[in-house]
Design an enzyme around this catalytic site. Structure first.
Site, mmCIF file in Angstrom:
data_model
loop_
_atom_site.group_PDB
_atom_site.id
_atom_site.type_symbol
_atom_site.label_atom_id
_atom_site.label_comp_id
_atom_site.label_asym_id
_atom_site.label_seq_id
_atom_site.Cartn_x
_atom_site.Cartn_y
_atom_site.Cartn_z
ATOM 1 C CB CYS A 1 -0.987 -0.001 1.160
ATOM 2 S SG CYS A 1 -0.297 -0.544 2.709
ATOM 3 N N GLY A 2 1.907 1.214 -0.799
ATOM 4 C CA GLY A 2 2.748 2.391 -0.982
ATOM 5 C C GLY A 2 3.425 2.804 0.306
#
Lengths: 289, 133
Positions: free
Chosen positions: A91-92
């Site tokens: 998720c980055g």
């Protein structure tokens, strides 16, 4: 120079990766909508709670009999940092931004000679912090079994925090989470929950009757307020996580597309090169005769 | 049209009800009370009990297990940790609520009077009798 076969395999595998990231992006988008709705639905309760808390704290806060959850223990020696992160990766920078903020705060507090304790909620934050702050960790709340973020989860976390507070383990508690602003922007936020910070300037306090007394209500409300704040933070975090994952997967999908284009060009070029080479060989072979 | 008050029942997760009511009967911690239009501003905590909302279209009952109510001349807002329409409270849910309260009473924080916890359990049992469980 990779062979044609290698290139073909490579293109195939990148295409598969793109399919996966694309699917993850769509799943995140669907989950994000649900998470946002949940955060939206929880807002009226939190708003009313805040309003009442502000009114009560305005009238009771100054007195000596104020509950410890509001007034604090009188010391600021031991800080508990409640770190909320996700259970899953991909998720980055979602987890890293929170962890960076926590690390900065922890180091600052340690420099000031304070004691720091860390309670992690969600696996990823614990994994990242374990390396250099492992000795500060006092507990972990596992969320991997939680399918849908409910109020009972928040209550569980709140109970854990309250038990530690009652046992005198810390003086100040701060929660760390990502505030959801948009799919692209999530703001890592630190929010002090014990002693409770309430909005000042409430002017409604004077008109209410309280039953039972103000102190009694306040004493009952403060633990609830903590659970509510944790719940709100968990929901914000949930929405942020899905937003961050969505944009990270969108990027990944786009990168995979670029890569496929590049590899396809390379594949076509080397195919053409090998054809040209064969032609040259045939022609020069014919000329030699 | 008769005078009405805006009634909101809100749980941490969502808004359960929002209606114009003629009167709202609330199980307050220090006794039941009825809020009607023009009630003096009051904030009270709740005990486990049944909350009745009377509106022009009929009355509705909700089972609440705690929280607090904010009453104004023109509005009643109830913030309940758990609130359900009474019809939806099955024996299983009731048993769960009761177990929850008993568990809470069993570990009641030292310093809080034991009878407070006992009263909660008693209230909960009374609630059970009231809704026929």
């Amino acid at each position: 120079m990779p062979s044609l076969k290698d290139l073909k395999n490579r293109i195939g595998s990148v295409k598969n990766t793109r399919k996966i990231t694309k699917a993850m992006q769509m799943v995140a988008a669907a989950k994000l909508r649900r998470a946002q709705e949940a955060a939206e639905a929880a807002r009226p309760y939190a708003e009313r709670m805040n309003a009442v808390m502000a009114a009560l704290a305005g009238s009771v806060g100054g007195s000596d009999g104020a509950p410890r959850l509001l007034a604090g223990t009188g010391a600021e020696q031991t800080h508990l940092l409640v770190v909320m992160t996700s259970e899953r990766g991909l998720c980055g920078g979602f987890n890293s931004t929170i962890v960076r903020l926590v690390r900065a705060r922890a180091n600052e507090l340690i420099r000031q000679g304070r004691t720091v304790k860390i309670l992690t909620v969600g696996k990823k934050g614990r994994e990242q912090l374990r390396r250099d702050m492992g000795h500060l960790m006092v507990g972990h709340v596992d969320l991997s079994e939680v399918k849908r973020m409910g109020y009972d989860t928040a209550q569980k976390v709140a109970r854990d925090v309250l038990d530690r507070f009652d046992a005198g383990e810390f003086d100040v508690a701060t929660i760390f989470y990502n505030r959801f602003q948009s799919v692209i922007v999530q703001i890592p936020t630190a929010h002090q929950v014990i002693p409770a910070k309430v909005a000042e300037g409430a002017d409604v306090s004077a008109v209410y009757d309280y039953e039972p007394g103000e102190e009694a209500i306040l004493a009952e409300l403060l633990p609830r307020n903590l659970a509510t704040q944790i719940f709100a933070a968990l929901l914000e975090n949930g929405a942020s996580e899905q937003g961050a994952r969505m944009s990270a997967m969108d990027n990944a999908t786009r990168n995979a597309g670029d890569m496929i284009n590049k590899l396809t060009i390379q594949y076509n070029r080397s195919r053409q090169a090998s054809i040209t080479k064969e032609l040259i060989e045939i022609i020069s072979g014919a000329e030699a005769l | 049209m008769a005078d009405t008050i805006q009634f909101d029942l809100v749980s941490p997760e969502r808004r359960l009800a929002s209606v114009q009511a003629l009167e709202v009967r609330i199980p307050g911690a220090e006794g039941d009370l009825t809020a009607m239009p023009g009630h003096a501003p009051l904030i009270t905590t709740l005990r486990p009990g049944v909350l009745t909302v009377v509106s022009e279209t009929g009355s509705a009952e909700y089972t609440v297990t705690g929280g607090f109510a904010e009453i104004n001349a023109g509005s009643v807002t109830v913030l309940a940790e758990r609130g359900l329409p009474s019809a939806e409270v099955s024996p299983a849910i009731y048993a769960e609520m009761l177990a929850e309260i008993r568990a809470a009473a069993a570990v009641a924080a030292p310093g809080s009077p034991a009878d407070t916890a006992a009263k909660l359990v008693a209230d909960m049992e009374a609630l059970g009798a009231q809704i026929g469980q």
